[in-house]
Design a protein around this motif. Sequence first.
Motif, short mmCIF file in Angstrom:
data_model
loop_
_atom_site.label_atom_id
_atom_site.label_comp_id
_atom_site.label_asym_id
_atom_site.label_seq_id
_atom_site.Cartn_x
_atom_site.Cartn_y
_atom_site.Cartn_z
N ASN A 73 -1.26 -21.69 21.56
CA ASN A 73 -1.23 -20.07 21.96
C ASN A 73 0.03 -19.82 22.02
O ASN A 73 0.27 -18.67 21.66
N THR A 74 1.14 -20.74 22.19
CA THR A 74 2.57 -20.28 22.12
C THR A 74 2.72 -19.83 20.57
O THR A 74 3.16 -18.65 20.40
N HIS A 75 1.90 -20.53 19.59
CA HIS A 75 2.49 -20.37 18.22
C HIS A 75 1.55 -19.02 17.87
O HIS A 75 1.88 -18.07 17.13
N PHE A 76 0.57 -18.97 18.55
CA PHE A 76 -0.27 -17.57 18.44
C PHE A 76 0.62 -16.38 18.81
O PHE A 76 0.65 -15.39 18.25
N LEU A 77 1.13 -16.37 20.05
CA LEU A 77 1.71 -15.56 20.57
C LEU A 77 3.04 -14.95 19.61
O LEU A 77 3.40 -13.93 19.44
N SER A 78 3.83 -16.13 19.09
CA SER A 78 4.85 -15.88 18.32
C SER A 78 4.37 -15.08 16.94
O SER A 78 5.34 -14.24 16.40
N ALA A 79 3.08 -15.12 16.58
CA ALA A 79 2.48 -14.47 15.34
C ALA A 79 1.81 -13.14 15.75
O ALA A 79 1.30 -12.39 14.74
N PHE A 80 1.78 -12.95 16.92
CA PHE A 80 0.86 -11.60 17.62
C PHE A 80 1.39 -10.35 17.03
O PHE A 80 0.54 -9.51 16.66
N GLY A 81 2.43 -10.11 16.97
CA GLY A 81 3.00 -8.90 16.38
C GLY A 81 2.64 -8.73 14.90
O GLY A 81 2.21 -7.59 14.75
N ASP A 82 2.89 -9.56 14.27
CA ASP A 82 2.32 -9.43 12.72
C ASP A 82 0.74 -9.26 12.65
O ASP A 82 0.38 -8.66 11.89
N LEU A 83 -0.02 -9.96 13.73
CA LEU A 83 -1.36 -9.92 13.47
C LEU A 83 -1.66 -8.40 13.88
O LEU A 83 -2.59 -7.90 13.20
N LEU A 84 -1.18 -7.96 14.91
CA LEU A 84 -1.54 -6.66 15.43
C LEU A 84 -1.30 -5.79 14.20
O LEU A 84 -1.91 -4.79 14.02
N LEU A 85 -0.11 -5.73 13.44
CA LEU A 85 0.44 -4.97 12.27
C LEU A 85 -0.98 -4.99 11.12
O LEU A 85 -1.48 -4.10 10.71
N SER A 86 -1.32 -6.33 10.97
CA SER A 86 -2.37 -6.56 10.04
C SER A 86 -3.83 -5.76 10.36
O SER A 86 -4.21 -5.23 9.35
N VAL A 87 -3.96 -5.94 11.58
CA VAL A 87 -5.12 -5.35 12.08
C VAL A 87 -5.01 -3.62 11.95
O VAL A 87 -5.88 -3.04 11.53
N GLY A 88 -4.12 -3.37 12.70
CA GLY A 88 -3.65 -1.72 12.56
C GLY A 88 -3.79 -1.26 11.59
O GLY A 88 -4.19 0.12 11.05
N ASN A 89 -3.19 -1.84 10.26
CA ASN A 89 -3.05 -1.26 8.75
C ASN A 89 -4.31 -1.49 7.79
O ASN A 89 -4.29 -1.71 6.70
N SER A 90 -5.57 -2.07 8.52
CA SER A 90 -6.71 -2.46 7.86
C SER A 90 -7.86 -1.57 8.09
O SER A 90 -7.84 -0.92 9.35
N PRO A 91 -8.79 -1.88 7.33
CA PRO A 91 -10.28 -1.09 7.77
C PRO A 91 -10.71 -1.52 9.21
O PRO A 91 -11.62 -0.58 9.61
N ILE A 92 -10.38 -2.69 9.63
CA ILE A 92 -10.72 -3.18 10.93
C ILE A 92 -10.66 -2.09 11.85
O ILE A 92 -11.40 -1.86 13.06
N ALA A 93 -9.36 -1.41 12.05
CA ALA A 93 -8.96 -0.53 12.89
C ALA A 93 -9.91 0.55 13.18
O ALA A 93 -10.01 1.01 14.57
N ALA A 94 -10.63 1.02 12.32
CA ALA A 94 -11.77 2.15 12.29
C ALA A 94 -12.98 1.53 12.72
O ALA A 94 -13.85 2.35 13.30
N LEU A 95 -13.26 0.28 12.63
CA LEU A 95 -14.57 -0.20 12.89
C LEU A 95 -14.57 -0.64 14.35
O LEU A 95 -15.68 -0.83 15.05
N TYR A 96 -13.68 -1.03 14.91
CA TYR A 96 -13.57 -1.50 16.57
C TYR A 96 -12.88 -0.46 17.08
O TYR A 96 -12.01 0.32 17.18
N PRO A 97 -13.86 0.18 18.23
CA PRO A 97 -13.65 1.18 19.14
C PRO A 97 -12.32 0.84 20.18
O PRO A 97 -11.78 1.73 20.86
N GLY A 98 -12.12 -0.30 20.67
CA GLY A 98 -11.06 -0.69 21.48
C GLY A 98 -9.73 -0.85 20.70
O GLY A 98 -9.55 -0.37 19.61
#
Length: 117
Positions: A73-98
């Motif tokens: 989970n610590t490793h996950f948190l260190s990558a979390f910002g990059d993961l958020l960018l990946s999701v935000g800049n992908s088609p996923i952002a339009a599919l998920y209401p939250g």
Amino acid sequence: MSVNKQKLLENVKRQGKRFADLLDIPLNDAQFLLAKHIYKENSFKDIKAKIRAGKVTERIFLASVDPESDDMNTHFLSAFGDLLLSVGNSPIAALYPGSARDLLMKTFCLSEEKFEG
């Protein structure tokens, strides 16, 4: 670190199923989006092949994320910002209401309380 390949394969399959449910799309589509935009792999099959080969590199470590594992989970948190960018800049952002954060936390079955404080 010793890698339990079977456990990682089971985790990634569960992540794909949760992702499909969260996005309300077919499992194959969810697995593709998870592979492409979260794991940064070409396909879900590629994720599984790397796990079977013991190549837990790049974002393949995400298959190890477990609500009970503080190290992962610590490793996950260190990558979390990059993961958020990946999701935000992908088609996923339009599919998920939250929010992208909510989607990631639910996909990896993590609770906000573990990361506060």
